[in-house]
Every structure is written in C-alpha cells, then in structure tokens.
Write a protein that holds these residues in place. Structure first.
Motif, PDB file in Angstrom:
ATOM      1  N   PHE A 193      24.262  33.615  20.776  1.00 49.09           N
ATOM      2  CA  PHE A 193      24.734  34.531  19.736  1.00 49.09           C
ATOM      3  C   PHE A 193      23.565  35.034  18.890  1.00 49.09           C
ATOM      4  CE2 PHE A 193      26.342  35.355  15.441  1.00 49.09           C
ATOM      5  CZ  PHE A 193      27.305  36.313  15.717  1.00 49.09           C
ATOM      6  N   VAL A 194      22.682  34.124  18.486  1.00 51.22           N
ATOM      7  CA  VAL A 194      21.534  34.516  17.665  1.00 51.22           C
ATOM      8  C   VAL A 194      20.619  35.467  18.436  1.00 51.22           C
ATOM      9  CG1 VAL A 194      19.410  33.632  16.604  1.00 51.22           C
ATOM     10  CG2 VAL A 194      21.583  32.499  16.173  1.00 51.22           C
ATOM     11  N   LEU A 195      20.410  35.191  19.714  1.00 52.32           N
ATOM     12  CA  LEU A 195      19.590  36.070  20.549  1.00 52.32           C
ATOM     13  C   LEU A 195      20.125  37.495  20.532  1.00 52.32           C
ATOM     14  CD1 LEU A 195      17.442  36.599  22.829  1.00 52.32           C
ATOM     15  CD2 LEU A 195      19.250  35.980  24.443  1.00 52.32           C
ATOM     16  N   VAL A 196      21.408  37.641  20.799  1.00 51.64           N
ATOM     17  CA  VAL A 196      22.007  38.972  20.890  1.00 51.64           C
ATOM     18  C   VAL A 196      22.020  39.660  19.528  1.00 51.64           C
ATOM     19  CG1 VAL A 196      24.105  40.232  21.466  1.00 51.64           C
ATOM     20  CG2 VAL A 196      23.389  38.312  22.891  1.00 51.64           C
ATOM     21  N   VAL A 197      22.434  38.928  18.501  1.00 47.88           N
ATOM     22  CA  VAL A 197      22.527  39.519  17.172  1.00 47.88           C
ATOM     23  C   VAL A 197      21.160  39.969  16.673  1.00 47.88           C
ATOM     24  CG1 VAL A 197      23.013  39.028  14.748  1.00 47.88           C
ATOM     25  CG2 VAL A 197      24.642  38.341  16.495  1.00 47.88           C
ATOM     26  N   LEU A 198      20.147  39.129  16.852  1.00 47.49           N
ATOM     27  CA  LEU A 198      18.823  39.483  16.354  1.00 47.49           C
ATOM     28  C   LEU A 198      18.209  40.627  17.145  1.00 47.49           C
ATOM     29  CD1 LEU A 198      17.283  36.036  15.439  1.00 47.49           C
ATOM     30  CD2 LEU A 198      18.231  37.775  13.940  1.00 47.49           C
ATOM     31  N   PHE A 199      18.497  40.695  18.420  1.00 42.53           N
ATOM     32  CA  PHE A 199      18.017  41.837  19.189  1.00 42.53           C
ATOM     33  C   PHE A 199      18.620  43.126  18.642  1.00 42.53           C
ATOM     34  CE2 PHE A 199      15.484  40.117  22.531  1.00 42.53           C
ATOM     35  CZ  PHE A 199      14.925  41.204  23.166  1.00 42.53           C
ATOM     36  N   GLY A 200      19.881  43.029  18.220  1.00 46.23           N
ATOM     37  CA  GLY A 200      20.514  44.211  17.641  1.00 46.23           C
ATOM     38  C   GLY A 200      20.031  44.505  16.239  1.00 46.23           C
ATOM     39  N   LEU A 201      20.046  43.485  15.375  1.00 39.91           N
ATOM     40  CA  LEU A 201      19.694  43.702  13.972  1.00 39.91           C
ATOM     41  C   LEU A 201      18.226  44.076  13.796  1.00 39.91           C
ATOM     42  CD1 LEU A 201      21.604  40.880  12.059  1.00 39.91           C
ATOM     43  CD2 LEU A 201      22.246  43.261  12.380  1.00 39.91           C
ATOM     44  N   MET A 211      24.061  29.041  12.124  1.00 41.24           N
ATOM     45  CA  MET A 211      24.032  30.485  12.311  1.00 41.24           C
ATOM     46  C   MET A 211      23.419  31.180  11.097  1.00 41.24           C
ATOM     47  SD  MET A 211      27.193  33.123  13.008  1.00 41.24           S
ATOM     48  CE  MET A 211      27.933  32.800  11.407  1.00 41.24           C
ATOM     49  N   GLY A 212      23.856  30.796   9.893  1.00 41.35           N
ATOM     50  CA  GLY A 212      23.360  31.434   8.686  1.00 41.35           C
ATOM     51  C   GLY A 212      21.872  31.244   8.493  1.00 41.35           C
ATOM     52  N   VAL A 213      21.398  29.998   8.644  1.00 46.09           N
ATOM     53  CA  VAL A 213      19.976  29.719   8.454  1.00 46.09           C
ATOM     54  C   VAL A 213      19.146  30.393   9.546  1.00 46.09           C
ATOM     55  CG1 VAL A 213      18.222  27.901   8.489  1.00 46.09           C
ATOM     56  CG2 VAL A 213      20.330  27.578   7.194  1.00 46.09           C
ATOM     57  N   GLY A 214      19.604  30.327  10.789  1.00 49.31           N
ATOM     58  CA  GLY A 214      18.860  30.949  11.880  1.00 49.31           C
ATOM     59  C   GLY A 214      18.695  32.444  11.680  1.00 49.31           C
ATOM     60  N   LEU A 215      19.780  33.123  11.326  1.00 46.01           N
ATOM     61  CA  LEU A 215      19.715  34.565  11.120  1.00 46.01           C
ATOM     62  C   LEU A 215      18.906  34.913   9.876  1.00 46.01           C
ATOM     63  CD1 LEU A 215      23.370  35.633  12.020  1.00 46.01           C
ATOM     64  CD2 LEU A 215      21.311  35.929  13.392  1.00 46.01           C
ATOM     65  N   ALA A 216      19.069  34.137   8.808  1.00 48.76           N
ATOM     66  CA  ALA A 216      18.330  34.411   7.572  1.00 48.76           C
ATOM     67  C   ALA A 216      16.825  34.286   7.801  1.00 48.76           C
ATOM     68  CB  ALA A 216      18.779  33.469   6.460  1.00 48.76           C
TER      69      ALA A 216
END
Length: 714
Positions: free
Chosen positions: A576-584, A646-651
C-alpha cells in the motif's frame, strides 16, 4: 495558441460560476445521500482470504456452515482448584444472558491453577460484536465479586467489539484533529481565513461525496473495514494539496501584477494542468493494486481512485468558479502579521529554498551523493523486513486488556486463542477411511448432511506448527481418502496472505513503474525526466520502509510516538505504501518539474530554470507537504498498529520527498544532467507538445521580473 484542457475548464467555470458551484453542491448532496442510504457492505472471511485459507472458508460458506463467534474465558487462581467457584459463577452468569451456546465445562490447565471455559455466541458471527456486551457485563460482574481470582476473556465477538469501538473513536479523532491542523497550516500559509477555509471545505466535500459513491460501489466490490479511514487519509490530504497548488499560483500571479481574470487563467493553465497530470498519475498508480490478487487491495484501489478523482475534479472546476466569485474577498478575515499579499518578495523569493539551492547548485555532485547516502542509510533496516497479518493482540498494544487476555490464555493453554481450523470435504464424510483419519484429532465436528468436517488444532509452535500440520500430519492422515483438506485460521490466513503478496507485488510494481514512466515521458517528452522520477520515488519508498521497520518491527524510538515494536510490519502496509507514495510523490514532482520546464521554455538555461522552478514552487510544496505530514502523522497516533505504521510511513516519506528529495536531490541531479534532462525520443516528435505555461500571456516571464538566467531576486 489553443489553451490546454485545464485552462479551458477553468475559464468555463469562471464564466459559469453559478452552474459550477451549484452543480458541485448538488453532486455532493446526491452522492452522500444515496450512498448513505445504500450502506456499506464489508467483505466476508472467504473474500478476505487467499490460498488454502480461502478454499476452506469457501467450502464452509457454500455448505452454509457459518462458523459461530467463539469465545474463551480463563479463570486464574493462585492455587490449584481455587478457580472452581468463580468458574461456576461465570458459566451461570453467561448462560443467563441468553446469548451463548455450546457452553463447555471448565478445562483445567496442566498445573491446575487455571481453567478455560469455551463457548460460542448465538446467531450470525458478523453481528456477534453488537450482541456481546451482556456477556462482557456478566463476566465483569463475577470478576468484581471475586478479587481473589483473575478472569480473562478473548474471542471473536469481544475482540470485534473492541475493534469496532476503537475504529469509531479513531476515525473521529483523525477527522477532528486533521481538519483543524490543516486549517491552521493554511492560515499561516495564506494569512486569511477565507483563503484557508477554501481548500479545507473543498477537500471535506470531496471526501463526503467519495464516501457516498464508495458505499454504492461496495455492493459490487465488498470492502475491508478500514477502507473508509484510508479513503479519508488520502482524500483530505490530496484534496487540500490540489487546491493549495491552484490557489497559491493564482495569488502569486496577482502579486506579480496581473489582473484577477488573467491570474486565474494562468493558474488554470499551469497549476490546473499539473493537478490533472498529478491526479491522473495517482489514479493510475492506485489501479496497480487491482493486480495484487487480493480483494483488500482492490477495495483500497477503488476507494483512493474515487476520492482522488473527485478531489481533482473539484480543484479544476468549482475552485476557479469560487475564486472568480470571491475576487479580492479571498483575502477576507486577514490574520495580523501573517497576511503578506502586498509583498511581492514574500511571495516569490523562496528565501529558505534560495539558501538551500545556492550550495546545491554550486556543488551538485557532492549533494547528490550525500542525499543518496542518507536515503540509503534510512532504508537499510528494510533489508530485514518481516511481514505478517498482525493479530488483534498485536494491533492494540501489549498493555491493552485484550492483548493481556490473549497472552495469558496462550501461556496457560498454548495455541488455544488462535487454533488452526482444518476443513475436510468429501463425497461421504462418514467413510471408514475418514473415520480412521478423524481418530487422530481431538476436536472434530462432522456435518453429515453437508459432507463436511471441521477440526480444531492448537498451534503452540506457530508457523513451524502450521507447516508440520499442512505438510506432514494432514497428508499422513488423509492421503488416499479422496477428501479435500484445507487449513484456515488466523495464522494460516496470515501465511497465505503473505505468500500471495510476494507473488502480487511483482506485477503491481511493474505496472506502476511502467505507467509512471509513460506518463512522465508523454508529459515532459523526456525519458531522462521519466527515469529520474521513478528512481527518486524508489528512494523515498525505501527510506520509508526502513523507518517503519526500525520503529515498528525493532521498536527503535517507538515509545516516542506512543507505540511499540511488534516484531513485524502489517502484511498489507508495504504494498500500500509503495503504491500510494508512487502516486503522491508525483504531486510534488509534476508541480515542480512543470515549473522548471515552464521557465526553460521561456528561454532560461537549465540551471537557471531549476533555480526559478524550485524557488517559485517552494512555498506551495512546503505548505502542501506540511499538511500531508500533519494529516498522516495524526493517523500515526491512532490506536491500531496498522494505522500507526501507515501514518508514520507515509508522513516520513512525504517529509523526505518534499525536503531532501525535491529541494536537494532533484535539483542536484538535474543540474548534473544539464541539457540531457530534455532529450526527446524520436518517436515522441510527432506527438503534440504539452504547454507548461499559459501561451501568449507572458505569465511569470523572467524578462518581466528578473533578467533571464539571473535567478530570482523577487
């Protein structure tokens, strides 16, 4: 020259602002109302499972053998046998509630100091958490009457109620914390109440509409219970960012001396176009999750695509209409000492960015290498990443009542809280060969009418015990019987889920990298920019993985954020983090590189264009990043371990991406590449050229404000 799509949409919205605004409000009301009336449909256990676990659950579903919600109550005393009186009272009190079935006699532990009472909740297991409170109250009453013994309760219904209550509280906490945080940050960024309220209002209405549409869609694609939280996380952050990019450019152009109409048109042609490209990139990246082979990720993909699309739509349609209608009233409610609209220098200088850029562009090789070293050092712990589907006892923290109960029961009755469930299906479930096989197990339930049997097997050895069960014990017992034999349960489901993730991450990664490359190639007509985009994103993702592993797997610094190390990362988080960060990451990347390309198209050489592009976007990128980091950090403070991860990874990833990557690594790499940044493959020469500025307006021309090639002084 013909305007681009974003500019045409922006001009139409400004000219038909009443239609655009009322149309948006009508859409939000209808989507929210219809979706709310339809309700959300959650996925079943068989839909959430994969492999042997899914096959076992599907056999039970097809046979109409819904497993009741099982519960365990352990009564613990200081001496052997001292638990008997309390255990009798517990059984009697639970029986009086009318909610329990299959209430078994207490089973003593090996040392005789503990006793385990097993029972099932009556009715559908899915609704058991809603009906378990009387049972919990009955156990609590006996616990209060017997201070000399300790009573623990753990099970599907009690854990489900605990989880439901926590999710409800956490979602409210996230909503009521993230919104004021974002509003406060925007007040600082714009210095005016109306300008700050606009992005927050549009983001919230986009989330409301997305919630409604997702509820409708859930009747076709059933969803996991945390999908709404994921949608709000993404929708609010992206919605505010898109509006911020658009609004900041419009205000910058006004500060540069353009009239309101021209400033809005330039913002639509530049930032509006960047929003469309960014939104499209995010949505396509999210679509990669459909290739994972897991319904969980298909639901996440659908939710994020819906909310990003609506946020993008609102930013390029209703936002221009609102800006046209408000005019100078956008600065209403000015905050003393914060509003700096009248100062061109404050708007365009990018003071901090300029301070950072000067040494970076002077010694790009040193800063490029140093940045990569820092990111790789942060990523290093990810080499030892371990993933699993975290059980509820790990999700809630080691000190929670539920986790303590699980741990104590497991110590006295190993494997009891989370046994394996073996499902056996045959043409004749009572055949002699099968009866002989069943004799080797203690807890066997045969459903003669459905020709299905269920076997409960404790797994005190964890994964090693599961492997022995699947690879040795079951084949030895059932080979030659002709029966279908599958294992499900908490541990088996986690192992099967992980195995599918390992297979699914390859096509997902290949898809998002290929699509990102093609989109960047088409947008900037440069394979160098496309490759650079992918490599920078991978470094951000790797660094985020490393931080997550260090904090949540190893526990380094976890106490600083009120969490703890649990020895593993939740199985769905890395993908999930991989996909979201590639997008964001493309939000910032497209926004920044578009501004650099815009400056170069006006005649600046590459290094001067880099300086102008970074400086002019620094304020918007910083504001957007601060908002995203704040919103993601709120999720890092919630109760659930997976939400924290999820929150810490994305932040962390967004923070690194907007600072070290965009402010240091990107300009240093582009400076080293020089004119090679803009190499266009021969095959793209026939494609239409995508304008990165508003043609014919002189928007933001270097010659009008600063001599070309001299950087920015204002």
């Amino acid at each position: 020259m013909r305007r681009n799509l974003a500019a045409r949409i922006g001009v139409w919205s400004a000219q038909h602002r009443k239609t655009a605004i009322l149309g948006w409000l009508l859409f939000v009301v209808l989507a929210t109302g219809i979706g709310g009336a339809s309700g959300l449909v959650e996925m079943s256990d068989s839909e959430n499972a994969v492999g042997d676990s899914a096959r076992a659950e599907q056999i039970l579903d097809d046979a109409g053998l819904g497993q009741p919600a099982g519960e365990l109550v352990m009564v613990s005393a200081g001496k052997a046998g001292d638990w008997q009186g309390a255990a009798r009272e517990v059984s009697a009190a639970m029986g009086k509630t009318g909610e329990v079935a299959n209430l078994a006699a207490p089973i003593p532990s090996k040392d005789g100091k503990d006793a385990l009472i097993t029972f099932d909740m009556k009715g559908d297991a899915a609704t058991a958490p809603d009906r378990v409170q009387p049972v919990l109250d009955a156990v609590s009453a006996v616990r209060a009457d017997h201070p000399d013994v300790t009573i623990y309760q753990f099970g599907e219904a009690s854990a489900g109620k605990w989880l439901g209550d926590l999710l409800s509280e956490d979602f409210k906490k996230a909503e009521f914390t993230a919104v004021p945080l974002a509003l406060g940050i925007l007040l600082v960024a714009f210095g005016a109440v109306v300008a700050a309220l606009l992005p927050v209002g549009l983001a919230l209405t986009a989330c409301m509409a997305a919630f409604g549409l997702l509820s409708l869609a859930s009747h076709q694609l059933h969803l996991f219970q945390t999908t709404y939280s994921v949608m709000f996380l993404m929708g609010f952050a992206v919605g505010v960012d898109y509006c911020l990019f658009y609004l900041r450019r419009e205000r910058d152009e006004r500060a540069a001396g353009h009239d309101a109409e021209t400033a809005l048109r330039i913002a639509a042609a530049t930032s509006g176009r960047a929003v469309l490209v960014s939104g499209l990139t995010v949505m396509v990246a999210m679509a990669g999750m459909f290739l994972s082979g897991l319904m969980l990720f298909k639901g996440f993909a659908l939710a994020t695509i819906i909310v990003v699309f609506i946020a993008m739509l609102g930013s390029v349609t209703v936002l221009p209409a609102l800006l046209s209608w408000l005019g100078d009233r956008i600065d209403a409610g000015r905050v003393p000492f914060l509003n700096r609209r009248g100062s061109r220098r404050a708007r365009t200088s990018g003071g901090t960015a300029g301070t950072v850029l000067k040494p970076v562009l002077s010694r790009p090789r040193i800063f490029a290498v140093a940045s990569v070293v820092v990111l790789l050092a942060l990523a290093a712990p990810a080499l030892g990443m371990k993933t699993e589907q975290l059980g509820l006892e790990k999700q809630f923290g080691s000190d929670s009542q539920l986790s303590v109960a699980y741990r104590q029961i497991d110590e006295s009755f190993p494997g009891g809280p989370a046994p394996a469930r073996v499902v056996v299906k045959a043409d004749d479930i009572e055949a002699p060969a099968l009866r002989k096989a069943f004799d080797g197990f203690d807890e066997v339930t045969v459903h003669k009418a459905q020709n299905v049997a269920e076997i409960e097997v404790p797994l005190p050895g964890g994964e090693a015990g599961l492997s022995e069960l699947r690879e040795k014990r079951l084949p030895a017992a059932f080979d030659g019987t002709g029966a279908q034999v599958y294992v499900t349960g908490e541990l088996a489901g986690s192992v099967d889920f992980n195995d599918q993730l390992k297979r699914g991450i390859v096509p997902v990664f290949a898809f998002i990298t290929a699509v990102t490359f093609l989109l960047m190639l088409f947008c900037f007509r440069s394979y160098v920019i496309a490759v650079t985009s992918i490599l920078l994103n991978l470094l951000s993702v790797a660094a985020a993985y490393g931080v997550m592993v260090a904090v949540f797997q190893h526990g380094w610094g976890a106490s600083l954020i009120g969490s703890e190390g649990v020895g593993a990362i939740e199985a769905w988080i890395p993908l999930f983090v991989l996909v979201v960060l590639f997008g964001l990451s493309m939000d910032y990347h497209v926004f920044v590189v578009s501004r650099i390309r815009e400056a170069r198209d006006r005649g600046l050489h590459t290094r001067a264009a880099i300086e102008e592009g970074i400086r002019r976007t620094a304020g918007a990128v910083t504001g957007a990043a601060v908002i995203m980091v704040a919103v993601f950090a709120v999720f890092g403070t919630l109760s659930m371990q997976d939400m924290q991860q999820m929150g810490v990874g994305l932040a962390v990833a967004v923070l690194l991406d907007a600072t070290l990557v965009r402010m240091v690594l990107l300009p240093s790499v582009m400076a080293l590449l020089g004119e090679r940044n803009w190499r266009t493959p021969r095959g793209l020469n026939r494609l239409p050229v995508l304008e990165h500025g508003e043609p014919g307006t002189g928007a933001g021309r270097g010659s009008a404000e600063t001599p070309a090639g001299s950087g920015l002084s204002a």
